[in-house]
Design a protein around this motif. Structure first.
Motif, PDB file in Angstrom:
ATOM      1  N   GLU A  15       0.788  -1.230   0.000  1.00 14.16           N
ATOM      2  CA  GLU A  15       0.000   0.000   0.000  1.00 14.16           C
ATOM      3  C   GLU A  15       0.820   1.279   0.000  1.00 14.16           C
ATOM      4  O   GLU A  15       0.276   2.366  -0.090  1.00 14.16           O
ATOM      5  N   VAL A  16       2.144   1.166   0.137  1.00 15.51           N
ATOM      6  CA  VAL A  16       2.986   2.349   0.056  1.00 15.51           C
ATOM      7  C   VAL A  16       4.091   2.095  -0.954  1.00 15.51           C
ATOM      8  O   VAL A  16       4.454   0.958  -1.233  1.00 15.51           O
ATOM      9  N   SER A  17       4.659   3.173  -1.499  1.00  9.16           N
ATOM     10  CA  SER A  17       5.711   3.057  -2.496  1.00  9.16           C
ATOM     11  C   SER A  17       7.028   2.700  -1.827  1.00  9.16           C
ATOM     12  O   SER A  17       7.477   3.388  -0.917  1.00  9.16           O
ATOM     13  N   LEU A  18       7.642   1.598  -2.252  1.00 11.18           N
ATOM     14  CA  LEU A  18       8.901   1.133  -1.691  1.00 11.18           C
ATOM     15  C   LEU A  18       9.963   1.065  -2.780  1.00 11.18           C
ATOM     16  O   LEU A  18       9.654   0.749  -3.929  1.00 11.18           O
ATOM     17  N   PRO A  19      11.239   1.321  -2.432  1.00  9.32           N
ATOM     18  CA  PRO A  19      12.302   1.292  -3.447  1.00  9.32           C
ATOM     19  C   PRO A  19      12.352   0.029  -4.315  1.00  9.32           C
ATOM     20  O   PRO A  19      12.494   0.149  -5.534  1.00  9.32           O
ATOM     21  N   PRO A  20      12.235  -1.189  -3.772  1.00  8.43           N
ATOM     22  CA  PRO A  20      12.365  -2.327  -4.687  1.00  8.43           C
ATOM     23  C   PRO A  20      11.283  -2.326  -5.756  1.00  8.43           C
ATOM     24  O   PRO A  20      11.551  -2.659  -6.913  1.00  8.43           O
ATOM     25  N   ILE A  21      10.079  -1.924  -5.372  1.00  6.89           N
ATOM     26  CA  ILE A  21       8.981  -1.923  -6.338  1.00  6.89           C
ATOM     27  C   ILE A  21       9.202  -0.828  -7.374  1.00  6.89           C
ATOM     28  O   ILE A  21       9.062  -1.056  -8.585  1.00  6.89           O
ATOM     29  N   GLU A  22       9.557   0.365  -6.904  1.00  3.05           N
ATOM     30  CA  GLU A  22       9.800   1.463  -7.838  1.00  3.05           C
ATOM     31  C   GLU A  22      11.006   1.170  -8.728  1.00  3.05           C
ATOM     32  O   GLU A  22      11.001   1.472  -9.925  1.00  3.05           O
ATOM     33  N   PHE A  23      12.049   0.560  -8.170  1.00  8.59           N
ATOM     34  CA  PHE A  23      13.228   0.209  -8.960  1.00  8.59           C
ATOM     35  C   PHE A  23      12.869  -0.762 -10.078  1.00  8.59           C
ATOM     36  O   PHE A  23      13.263  -0.591 -11.231  1.00  8.59           O
ATOM     37  N   VAL A  24      12.126  -1.819  -9.718  1.00  7.19           N
ATOM     38  CA  VAL A  24      11.751  -2.832 -10.715  1.00  7.19           C
ATOM     39  C   VAL A  24      10.800  -2.242 -11.744  1.00  7.19           C
ATOM     40  O   VAL A  24      10.938  -2.474 -12.949  1.00  7.19           O
ATOM     41  N   ARG A  25       9.859  -1.439 -11.294  1.00  6.75           N
ATOM     42  CA  ARG A  25       8.894  -0.830 -12.214  1.00  6.75           C
ATOM     43  C   ARG A  25       9.613   0.055 -13.232  1.00  6.75           C
ATOM     44  O   ARG A  25       9.341  -0.014 -14.440  1.00  6.75           O
ATOM     45  N   ASP A  26      10.550   0.875 -12.760  1.00 11.38           N
ATOM     46  CA  ASP A  26      11.291   1.750 -13.667  1.00 11.38           C
ATOM     47  C   ASP A  26      12.162   0.947 -14.621  1.00 11.38           C
ATOM     48  O   ASP A  26      12.270   1.283 -15.815  1.00 11.38           O
ATOM     49  N   ALA A  27      12.791  -0.119 -14.108  1.00 14.26           N
ATOM     50  CA  ALA A  27      13.644  -0.955 -14.966  1.00 14.26           C
ATOM     51  C   ALA A  27      12.836  -1.585 -16.092  1.00 14.26           C
ATOM     52  O   ALA A  27      13.259  -1.583 -17.258  1.00 14.26           O
TER      53      ALA A  27
END
Length: 295
Positions: free
Chosen positions: A167-179
């Motif tokens: 439910e909150v934005s976390l670095p691993p998710i944002e990193f993978v999404r951007d990649a």
């Protein structure tokens, strides 16, 4: 573990709650409390039902979330996360429950110096209203056990919990999404600050371990970490790039550029819990549900 337990679960349809319910050992009877019918701010919405159920254990997974970048009004945070936790504790006690399991968070501690990992009895220094509301809840519940000495309370502090539906934005998710989108992956500062990550599955297992442990625990307040997979942001992004590609760019540090790491050894020795899902497994799962967003 007892062959049959009656377990009342608040927030059973939430991010952690769904996985916790699905992972229930065979033979236990679960009673699910969810919004909008149950409002932890209003004991009248659940107290009598708890007395009818007569649960052995009560698990409170209900909470309002927030971060440094996203926070609800302070009053709402404390009504739900602090007073709500006390409301459920009183109702659990009045219903004759043996123990009450409350989910807090490592963010109650704020931060630590790199390499000096926090212990479960380290002082609190929350950075935002969510962390402050959880810290206040912990203080209140500890005082509660001093007055009502016939019920144990186990507070669990997970680190950053990753899984589908986070439910909150976390670095691993944002990193993978951007990649996966071919976008630049941003690292704040030098990327040497460290965090810890656990899968939602491991957290659910930890809650069940805490329930089992609480059966014979002293009737007092017991905090534990559900943490692991410590890594710096620089090393985390290197893992992501190696798996999924992408380009890394370094940008000026922000208020979020700090380390928050723990010593969960007591969780292993006392609860019999430690992380099973490593970072590679967590990242593969992130890639799976992030890919589904694109389809």
């Amino acid at each position: 573990m007892l062959k049959h337990m009656r377990v009342a679960v608040f927030g059973a349809r939430g991010f952690i709650g769904k996985t916790f319910v699905q992972s229930a050992p065979v033979g236990h009877e679960l009673f699910l409390f969810n919004r909008p019918d149950t409002d932890v701010r209003k004991p009248e919405s659940f107290a009598e039902k708890l007395k009818e159920i007569k649960p052995d254990m009560v698990v409170n997974l209900s909470a309002l979330l927030g971060t440094l970048l996203l926070s609800l009004p302070v009053r709402e945070m404390f009504k739900t996360n602090t007073m709500g936790s006390l409301n459920v504790a009183y109702a659990a006690h009045d219903a004759g429950a043996r123990s009450y399991i409350f989910t807090s968070s490592v963010v109650v501690h704020g931060e630590n110096k790199k390499g000096k990992h926090l212990g479960r009895f380290s002082s609190f220094a929350p950075k935002h209203s969510y962390g402050a509301s959880k810290a206040a809840a912990e203080y209140a519940l500890e005082q509660f056990t001093k007055q009502e000495a016939d019920m144990s309370i186990v507070t669990l502090r997970p680190s950053l919990v990753v899984g589908e539906g986070t439910e909150v934005s976390l670095p691993p998710i944002e990193f993978v999404r951007d990649a996966l989108k071919g976008k630049e992956i941003q690292i704040f500062g030098n990327g040497l600050h460290e965090r810890e990550y656990v899968s939602v599955s491991d957290v659910a297992k930890g809650i069940w371990k805490a329930i089992e442990w609480s059966i014979t625990a002293d009737k007092r307040y017991h905090p534990f970490f559900l943490t692991g997979n410590r890594i710096s942001m620089r090393n985390l992004v290197e893992k992501v790039v190696k798996k999924f590609g992408g380009k890394v760019v370094y940008v000026p540090k922000t208020l979020q550029t700090f380390s928050l790491t723990t010593d969960p050894s007591d969780s292993k020795t006392e609860l019999g819990w430690e992380v099973k899902d490593g970072l590679d497994s967590i990242l593969d799962d992130v890639a799976r549900f992030v890919s589904l967003e694109k389809s």
